[in-house]
Motif scaffolding. Structure first.
Motif, PDB file in Angstrom:
ATOM      1  N   THR A 135       0.835  -1.204   0.000  1.00 38.16           N
ATOM      2  CA  THR A 135       0.000   0.000   0.000  1.00 38.16           C
ATOM      3  C   THR A 135       0.868   1.251   0.000  1.00 38.16           C
ATOM      4  O   THR A 135       0.612   2.211  -0.717  1.00 38.16           O
ATOM      5  N   ALA A 136       1.918   1.249   0.819  1.00 38.83           N
ATOM      6  CA  ALA A 136       2.812   2.401   0.905  1.00 38.83           C
ATOM      7  C   ALA A 136       3.500   2.639  -0.425  1.00 38.83           C
ATOM      8  O   ALA A 136       3.662   3.760  -0.883  1.00 38.83           O
ATOM      9  N   LYS A 137       3.904   1.510  -1.073  1.00 36.47           N
ATOM     10  CA  LYS A 137       4.604   1.626  -2.348  1.00 36.47           C
ATOM     11  C   LYS A 137       3.701   2.245  -3.407  1.00 36.47           C
ATOM     12  O   LYS A 137       4.142   2.997  -4.269  1.00 36.47           O
ATOM     13  N   ALA A 138       2.421   1.909  -3.329  1.00 34.82           N
ATOM     14  CA  ALA A 138       1.474   2.391  -4.331  1.00 34.82           C
ATOM     15  C   ALA A 138       0.796   3.694  -3.899  1.00 34.82           C
ATOM     16  O   ALA A 138      -0.178   4.114  -4.501  1.00 34.82           O
ATOM     17  N   ALA A 139       1.300   4.321  -2.852  1.00 40.62           N
ATOM     18  CA  ALA A 139       0.669   5.524  -2.314  1.00 40.62           C
ATOM     19  C   ALA A 139       0.682   6.650  -3.339  1.00 40.62           C
ATOM     20  O   ALA A 139       1.619   6.786  -4.130  1.00 40.62           O
ATOM     21  N   ASP A 140      -0.369   7.441  -3.331  1.00 40.55           N
ATOM     22  CA  ASP A 140      -0.442   8.594  -4.208  1.00 40.55           C
ATOM     23  C   ASP A 140       0.594   9.637  -3.797  1.00 40.55           C
ATOM     24  O   ASP A 140       0.944   9.762  -2.619  1.00 40.55           O
ATOM     25  N   VAL A 141       1.073  10.388  -4.772  1.00 40.17           N
ATOM     26  CA  VAL A 141       1.936  11.530  -4.508  1.00 40.17           C
ATOM     27  C   VAL A 141       1.042  12.761  -4.547  1.00 40.17           C
ATOM     28  O   VAL A 141       0.428  13.067  -5.574  1.00 40.17           O
ATOM     29  N   LYS A 142       0.949  13.437  -3.425  1.00 43.43           N
ATOM     30  CA  LYS A 142       0.002  14.542  -3.313  1.00 43.43           C
ATOM     31  C   LYS A 142       0.675  15.909  -3.384  1.00 43.43           C
ATOM     32  O   LYS A 142       1.746  16.126  -2.807  1.00 43.43           O
ATOM     33  N   ILE A 143       0.016  16.820  -4.100  1.00 42.42           N
ATOM     34  CA  ILE A 143       0.402  18.235  -4.051  1.00 42.42           C
ATOM     35  C   ILE A 143      -0.838  19.029  -3.655  1.00 42.42           C
ATOM     36  O   ILE A 143      -1.951  18.693  -4.035  1.00 42.42           O
ATOM     37  N   GLY A 144      -0.643  20.072  -2.868  1.00 42.49           N
ATOM     38  CA  GLY A 144      -1.763  20.912  -2.469  1.00 42.49           C
ATOM     39  C   GLY A 144      -2.102  21.910  -3.557  1.00 42.49           C
ATOM     40  O   GLY A 144      -1.205  22.482  -4.187  1.00 42.49           O
ATOM     41  N   LEU A 145      -3.368  22.102  -3.804  1.00 41.42           N
ATOM     42  CA  LEU A 145      -3.871  23.151  -4.702  1.00 41.42           C
ATOM     43  C   LEU A 145      -4.730  24.071  -3.850  1.00 41.42           C
ATOM     44  O   LEU A 145      -5.918  23.861  -3.673  1.00 41.42           O
ATOM     45  N   ILE A 146      -4.083  25.080  -3.273  1.00 44.84           N
ATOM     46  CA  ILE A 146      -4.766  25.951  -2.317  1.00 44.84           C
ATOM     47  C   ILE A 146      -5.206  27.233  -3.013  1.00 44.84           C
ATOM     48  O   ILE A 146      -4.388  28.028  -3.462  1.00 44.84           O
ATOM     49  N   GLY A 147      -6.530  27.409  -3.115  1.00 43.08           N
ATOM     50  CA  GLY A 147      -7.060  28.552  -3.840  1.00 43.08           C
ATOM     51  C   GLY A 147      -8.097  29.326  -3.061  1.00 43.08           C
ATOM     52  O   GLY A 147      -8.555  28.899  -2.001  1.00 43.08           O
ATOM     53  N   VAL A 205      -1.823  13.409  -7.322  1.00 43.27           N
ATOM     54  CA  VAL A 205      -3.142  13.860  -6.877  1.00 43.27           C
ATOM     55  C   VAL A 205      -3.061  15.320  -6.430  1.00 43.27           C
ATOM     56  O   VAL A 205      -2.213  15.679  -5.608  1.00 43.27           O
ATOM     57  N   GLY A 206      -3.947  16.138  -6.983  1.00 42.58           N
ATOM     58  CA  GLY A 206      -4.044  17.525  -6.543  1.00 42.58           C
ATOM     59  C   GLY A 206      -5.111  17.645  -5.469  1.00 42.58           C
ATOM     60  O   GLY A 206      -6.292  17.440  -5.742  1.00 42.58           O
ATOM     61  N   VAL A 207      -4.687  17.937  -4.252  1.00 39.92           N
ATOM     62  CA  VAL A 207      -5.608  18.049  -3.120  1.00 39.92           C
ATOM     63  C   VAL A 207      -6.038  19.509  -2.983  1.00 39.92           C
ATOM     64  O   VAL A 207      -5.229  20.383  -2.646  1.00 39.92           O
ATOM     65  N   VAL A 208      -7.300  19.783  -3.245  1.00 40.47           N
ATOM     66  CA  VAL A 208      -7.798  21.160  -3.241  1.00 40.47           C
ATOM     67  C   VAL A 208      -8.086  21.636  -1.819  1.00 40.47           C
ATOM     68  O   VAL A 208      -8.720  20.935  -1.032  1.00 40.47           O
ATOM     69  N   GLY A 209      -7.589  22.825  -1.492  1.00 38.86           N
ATOM     70  CA  GLY A 209      -7.866  23.465  -0.212  1.00 38.86           C
ATOM     71  C   GLY A 209      -8.340  24.883  -0.434  1.00 38.86           C
ATOM     72  O   GLY A 209      -8.043  25.487  -1.472  1.00 38.86           O
ATOM     73  N   ASP A 210      -9.076  25.438   0.506  1.00 36.87           N
ATOM     74  CA  ASP A 210      -9.639  26.782   0.378  1.00 36.87           C
ATOM     75  C   ASP A 210      -8.961  27.746   1.343  1.00 36.87           C
ATOM     76  O   ASP A 210      -9.065  27.601   2.564  1.00 36.87           O
ATOM     77  N   SER A 211      -8.274  28.743   0.799  1.00 35.50           N
ATOM     78  CA  SER A 211      -7.646  29.764   1.639  1.00 35.50           C
ATOM     79  C   SER A 211      -8.611  30.892   1.963  1.00 35.50           C
ATOM     80  O   SER A 211      -8.310  31.729   2.822  1.00 35.50           O
TER      81      SER A 211
END
Length: 401
Positions: free
Chosen positions: A22-34, A71-77
């Motif tokens: 599971t760890a090996k196949a983990a998504d690589v996440k970046i934050g998309l804070i808008g 994966v782009g993880v969307v956040g709200d600023s």
């Protein structure tokens, strides 16, 4: 008893193996804070969509690192300092992002960087945080932007207006990092060019009425009001009340005012004397490639900050690939993938870039918004244009220099 122990041990080994897989196949996440909510809420969706286009292209062309999913993880600023800090905290401490694209607004960038990302060593690329204050951050080289500083926008706007015959103006600016930086740069250059600032005042966000503020600014005798604010928020209120009360005849906005909201709310027929500045992509093959791909995905290539948002996300992916997924190496890798040297990489050319990086070949990203070669402060040069209202949108009047 022995068989039970063996069974438990076997179960633990199986669980460990499953966890490792599971760890090996983990998504690589970046934050998309808008600024999903707040004063640029109408602009933010297109910006996030442009960043997600870069993420989609990465995944369609083999994924990131060893074939992992980006994966782009969307956040709200919410376009404010507290919102930026909260969104960055969640992205870094809960989502475990490797880097962040955003926040969208300058105050959110400054707060999130100072409180969260700089201490955590997370690289940030903002596509629209334009305050000159960002340039001077003591950030350990972790804060970058794909949009020019407002020091340039303000001065270029002042020179352009003066050249077009605007000799006397009043200025109303929102009392935050964005408004203050832009207004100060504009005022300095406009006066240097021989123009007269007949009124100059900050205003607070969210008031029901600005009529007394506008009346005071109008006393200087200028027929033009320059508004440095957001067209989805207080800037719209000020523009509406200035029109309704006949305080000024002409109106100028910075990039925050280049929004469809004033057109929808006030009508294009009432905005014939309204112009606004905005960053634009330099004419290039890269811009054409982005425009075609974004349009095909359902996006509007003419929307504000979409080129810079796309570039920020694609650059972040390139840097993560170059750094081998090590967040501590993303900053240095970012400079290596876009410095004017190496094999050119255009928007969407992820597979090509990935192969070259794997082979140890230097690459140089040629962005939709420009070459995106960062200076020592993480800033980039850029191109701005002045726009007028045309139908339900905007069209270019002239390039600003």
């Amino acid at each position: 008893m022995k068989s039970k122990i063996l069974a438990i041990a076997g179960g633990l080994l199986a669980a460990t193996a499953l966890a490792s897989a599971t760890a090996k196949a983990a998504d690589v996440k970046i934050g998309l804070i808008g600024g999903v909510s707040g004063p640029i809420a109408a602009m933010a969706p297109a910006m996030i969509d442009a960043a997600q286009l870069a993420v989609q292209q990465v995944n369609e062309q083999g994924g990131i690192l060893g074939g992992d999913k980006l994966v782009g993880v969307v956040g709200d600023s919410a376009c404010n300092p507290q919102g930026g800090t909260d969104a960055a905290t969640k992205a870094v401490n809960i989502e475990g992002v490797v880097g962040i694209v955003g926040p969208h607004c300058s105050g959110a960038v400054l707060a999130a960087a100072g409180s969260v990302t700089i201490p955590a060593g997370i690289t940030v690329i903002t596509p629209s945080g334009t305050s000159p204050e960002i340039t001077g951050l003591k950030d350990n080289d972790t804060v970058f932007r794909t949009v020019p500083s407002d020091d340039y926008q303000g001065r270029a706007l002042a020179r352009t207006l003066k050249g077009m015959g605007y000799d006397k103006v009043a200025v109303s600016y929102i009392n935050n990092d964005y408004g203050t930086g832009l207004a100060n740069a504009f005022k300095s250059e406009f006066e240097t060019q021989g123009g007269e600032i007949a009124g100059y005042a900050a205003h607070e966000d969210g008031k029901a009425s600005y009529r007394s503020d506008l009346a005071e600014l109008a006393k200087g005798g200028a027929d033009t009001l320059v508004i440095f604010d957001y067209g989805d928020g207080t800037g719209l209120t000020i523009l509406r009340q200035a029109l309704e009360n006949g305080f000024f005849e002409k109106f100028v906005g910075g990039d925050g005012m280049k929004s469809e909201a004033p057109i929808k709310e006030l009508g294009a027929e009432n905005l014939s004397t309204f112009v606004a500045s905005s960053p634009v992509g330099e004419k290039s093959k890269s811009l054409d490639m982005f425009n075609e791909a974004f349009k095909a995905s359902g996006g509007d290539p003419s929307a504000i900050f979409v080129t810079t948002s796309y570039d920020a996300a694609f650059l972040m992916a390139l840097a993560i690939e170059k750094a081998g997924g090590d967040k501590a190496g993303v900053s240095a890798a970012l400079r290596e993938v876009s410095n004017g040297e190496g094999e050119p990489i255009m928007p969407g050319e992820w597979k090509k870039a990935k192969e070259l990086i794997a082979a140890g070949t230097a690459i140089d990203y040629k962005g939709a918004a420009g070459d995106e070669n960062f200076d020592a402060n993480g800033d980039v040069p850029g191109t701005y244009a002045l726009f007028k209202v045309a139908g339900d949108g905007f069209e270019t009047i002239t390039e600003m220099k």
